[in-house]
Enzyme design. Structure first.
Site, PDB file in Angstrom:
ATOM      1  CG  ASP A  79      16.050  -2.807  11.104  1.00  0.00           C
ATOM      2  OD1 ASP A  79      16.873  -2.147  11.773  1.00  0.00           O
ATOM      3  OD2 ASP A  79      16.144  -2.940   9.868  1.00  0.00           O
ATOM      4  CD  GLU A 137      -2.466   1.136   2.794  1.00  0.00           C
ATOM      5  OE1 GLU A 137      -3.324   2.020   3.038  1.00  0.00           O
ATOM      6  OE2 GLU A 137      -2.174   0.228   3.615  1.00  0.00           O
ATOM      7  CD1 TRP A 138       0.925   6.848  -1.850  1.00  0.00           C
ATOM      8  CD2 TRP A 138       2.924   5.963  -2.316  1.00  0.00           C
ATOM      9  NE1 TRP A 138       1.825   7.880  -1.932  1.00  0.00           N
ATOM     10  CE2 TRP A 138       3.066   7.371  -2.220  1.00  0.00           C
ATOM     11  CE3 TRP A 138       4.052   5.198  -2.610  1.00  0.00           C
ATOM     12  CZ2 TRP A 138       4.293   8.019  -2.416  1.00  0.00           C
ATOM     13  CZ3 TRP A 138       5.271   5.837  -2.787  1.00  0.00           C
ATOM     14  CH2 TRP A 138       5.382   7.232  -2.692  1.00  0.00           C
ATOM     15  CB  ILE A 139       1.953   4.833   3.737  1.00  0.00           C
ATOM     16  CG1 ILE A 139       1.505   3.382   3.881  1.00  0.00           C
ATOM     17  CG2 ILE A 139       1.621   5.630   4.985  1.00  0.00           C
ATOM     18  CD1 ILE A 139       0.030   3.195   4.090  1.00  0.00           C
TER      19      ILE A 139
END
Length: 289
Positions: free
Chosen positions: A196, A93-95
């Site tokens: 991380d 998904e593009w956030i």
């Protein structure tokens, strides 16, 4: 086959007969190529790396799904891992969004809530990656045993093979590993950790909501994660205040913070070279006294 034709093949698998309408390179870290891709139906963030096994992205996708399943903090939706024309790719998904006054507090509170999620042991069920290095794993009942044998020892072996850990540095690291019981908690709560979490591995989405990205999942002491957030910066006072209000750190945290940061410094030493050697040596010397 051209890069655009390869992208079209993947888009066809996800959306039927639709083609992408725009593709733009974006910043994606030190390891992968990354792209913004728009179709008539959707916007995507896509990462690729021609030098890795497809498991590199499959493991990341599993980690994102694991975090999503906790229902504690947002992560990008995973649309799939694909390998086309010999190119492994992860489609997400593009956030996109802007911070507001509560974003940092929400990140701290939701990360603490993630860390309060229950786990039954320490480690992880399968190999993961930290940077481009494989991170061997297993589930153990002892946090000290896991941290020594699967975190510090793993980086020791990589450093030996690269000629970066030898002589006094190697001797001091081995001594520290033998004495971990002196500083690590005997029975910490096994928390679900991102694994991380530096400042570049969270981002802001719609309505200022924080999202975690690029996990290297494990079950461990929550203070291990917080120690890494303090190593390279990127987290505000509001973040820590909200975190501590939800899941306080122990009074002895400062006694072992450097030991927890040591793992990540060894990773950076083995990835990027001797620029991190002085800091590693300083920490090892501190615990030799």
């Amino acid at each position: 086959m051209s890069f655009k034709e390869t992208l079209n093949k993947v888009v066809h698998q996800m959306e039927g007969n639709d083609n992408f309408t725009d593709v733009q390179p974006v910043s994606g870290g030190d390891i992968n190529e990354a792209y913004y891709i728009r179709t008539n139906n959707n916007e995507y963030f896509m990462k690729l790396n021609k030098q890795v096994d497809p498991s590199f992205f499959t493991i990341e996708a599993k980690g994102l799904s694991m975090l999503k399943d906790t229902k504690t903090i947002d992560v990008p939706a995973v649309y799939g891992v694909y390998e086309e024309d010999g190119i492994p790719m992860l489609w997400l998904e593009w956030i996109e969004g802007n911070k507001h006054n509560d974003t940092d507090s929400l990140l701290g509170e939701r990360l603490a809530t993630l860390h309060l999620s229950e786990a039954s042991g320490f480690g992880w069920e399968e190999t993961t990656y930290i940077g481009k290095h494989k991170q061997a794993n297993t589930i153990l009942p002892s946090w000290t045993d896991y941290y020594r044998d699967y975190r510090l020892k793993g980086q020791l072996e990589i450093g030996r093979n690269k000629g970066l850990i030898s002589g006094k540095r190697e001797k001091n690291l081995m001594k520290l590993m033998e004495r971990l019981d002196k500083w690590l908690p005997k029975n910490p709560k096994p928390s679900i950790l991102h694994g991380d979490l530096w400042g570049g591995n969270w981002m802001v989405g719609n309505n200022g909501n924080p999202y975690l990205i690029d996990p290297s999942i494990l079950y461990g002491d929550h203070e291990f994660e917080i120690a890494f957030t303090e190593l390279f910066g990127g987290f505000s006072k509001k973040f820590y205040q909200a975190y501590h209000a939800t899941f306080p750190l122990s009074d002895s945290y400062d006694d072992r913070k450097d030991i927890y940061q040591l793992y990540y410094l060894l990773v950076h030493l083995n990835l990027f070279g001797e620029i991190y050697g002085g800091t590693v040596d300083r920490i090892l010397k501190k615990y030799m006294d």
